[in-house]
Each structure stands twice: as structure tokens, then as C-alpha cells.
Write a protein that holds these residues in place. Structure first.
Motif, short mmCIF file in Angstrom:
data_model
loop_
_atom_site.label_atom_id
_atom_site.label_comp_id
_atom_site.label_asym_id
_atom_site.label_seq_id
_atom_site.Cartn_x
_atom_site.Cartn_y
_atom_site.Cartn_z
N VAL A 3 0.84 -1.20 0.00
CA VAL A 3 0.00 0.00 0.00
C VAL A 3 0.88 1.25 0.00
O VAL A 3 0.60 2.21 -0.70
CB VAL A 3 -0.98 0.01 1.20
N GLY A 4 1.95 1.22 0.77
CA GLY A 4 2.86 2.36 0.78
C GLY A 4 3.42 2.64 -0.61
O GLY A 4 3.49 3.80 -1.04
N GLU A 5 3.78 1.59 -1.31
CA GLU A 5 4.28 1.75 -2.67
C GLU A 5 3.18 2.28 -3.59
O GLU A 5 3.40 3.16 -4.42
CB GLU A 5 4.82 0.43 -3.18
N MET A 6 1.98 1.74 -3.41
CA MET A 6 0.85 2.13 -4.26
C MET A 6 0.54 3.62 -4.14
O MET A 6 0.24 4.27 -5.14
CB MET A 6 -0.38 1.31 -3.86
N VAL A 7 0.61 4.14 -2.91
CA VAL A 7 0.24 5.54 -2.71
C VAL A 7 1.45 6.48 -2.73
O VAL A 7 1.30 7.69 -2.56
CB VAL A 7 -0.57 5.74 -1.40
N ARG A 12 8.76 7.22 6.41
CA ARG A 12 8.20 7.62 7.71
C ARG A 12 6.71 7.27 7.77
O ARG A 12 6.22 6.76 8.78
CB ARG A 12 8.40 9.11 7.94
N ASP A 13 5.98 7.55 6.69
CA ASP A 13 4.55 7.24 6.66
C ASP A 13 4.30 5.74 6.72
O ASP A 13 3.37 5.29 7.40
CB ASP A 13 3.89 7.83 5.41
N VAL A 14 5.11 4.97 6.03
CA VAL A 14 4.97 3.51 6.07
C VAL A 14 5.25 3.00 7.48
O VAL A 14 4.50 2.17 8.01
CB VAL A 14 5.88 2.83 5.02
N LEU A 15 6.30 3.49 8.09
CA LEU A 15 6.63 3.06 9.46
C LEU A 15 5.52 3.44 10.43
O LEU A 15 5.14 2.64 11.29
CB LEU A 15 7.96 3.67 9.89
N THR A 16 4.98 4.64 10.28
CA THR A 16 3.86 5.07 11.14
C THR A 16 2.66 4.14 10.97
O THR A 16 2.02 3.75 11.95
CB THR A 16 3.46 6.52 10.82
N LEU A 60 -2.37 4.57 5.57
CA LEU A 60 -1.69 4.96 4.34
C LEU A 60 -2.65 5.50 3.28
O LEU A 60 -2.30 6.41 2.54
CB LEU A 60 -0.89 3.78 3.78
N PHE A 61 -3.84 4.93 3.22
CA PHE A 61 -4.82 5.42 2.26
C PHE A 61 -5.50 6.71 2.72
O PHE A 61 -6.21 7.35 1.94
CB PHE A 61 -5.91 4.37 2.00
#
Length: 94
Positions: A3-7, A12-16, A60-61
Motif C-alpha cells: 500500500v505504501g508503494e501504491m500511494v 516515515r509514513d509507512v513506518l507510522t 496509508l490510504f
């Protein structure tokens, strides 16, 4: 990560999001009382883990409260977590 890659999320956002997912998963897993959950034939990783994954993806979304509630509803319908593999030796868990 998908999802992180998709968006196009930052590290930092992925880790959060991962931390949020673990928080939901662990709190729900503890609330389920793992010993009694196992005794009823369910695996907490499967049942609580789907909610953790939904929470991480929702973060993430950037989902709204209503969308998160819907995502948790879908998680509930998917979270079987059956321990039947212990009875019949199936390889689905492995």
C-alpha cells in the motif's frame, strides 16, 4: 509495504502505518484473551492480524472514520483464524 508503494508514501509514513497496525493487532489480541481464544479453536494472529493490516492500510490510504469502520467490518468477515490445521495436519497455516 504494498500500500505504501501504491500511494507513494514516504518511509516515515509507512513506518507510522506499521506501528498503527501493530498497535491495533496487539491490543485486540490481548483483549481476545489468547488462552481462551485458542481454547475456542481460533488463532489470535489470524483474527487480530486482519484488523492490524486494515489499520495500517487505512492509515496509508488516509481513510475517513466511516471508511475505517467499513474496513474493520470487512476484516471481521475475513478473520476466521481456525485452528483446524492442528486437528487434521493441514498445511494452510504453515
Amino acid at each position: 509495504f504494498a500500500v505504501g508503494e501504491m500511494v507513494g508514501a514516504s518511509g516515515r509514513d509507512v513506518l507510522t502505518a506499521i506501528v498503527a497496525g501493530y498497535e491495533v493487532c496487539c491490543r485486540l489480541g490481548n483483549a481476545l484473551d489468547p488462552t481462551s481464544h485458542y481454547a475456542r479453536g481460533f488463532h489470535p494472529t489470524a483474527t487480530a492480524g486482519t484488523y492490524g493490516a486494515a489499520a495500517a492500510a487505512a492509515k496509508l490510504f488516509g481513510l475517513s472514520k466511516e471508511q475505517i469502520i467499513s474496513a474493520f467490518g470487512v476484516s471481521g468477515s475475513q478473520a476466521a483464524g481456525s485452528l483446524q490445521f492442528l486437528v487434521n495436519g493441514a498445511w494452510n497455516k504453515r
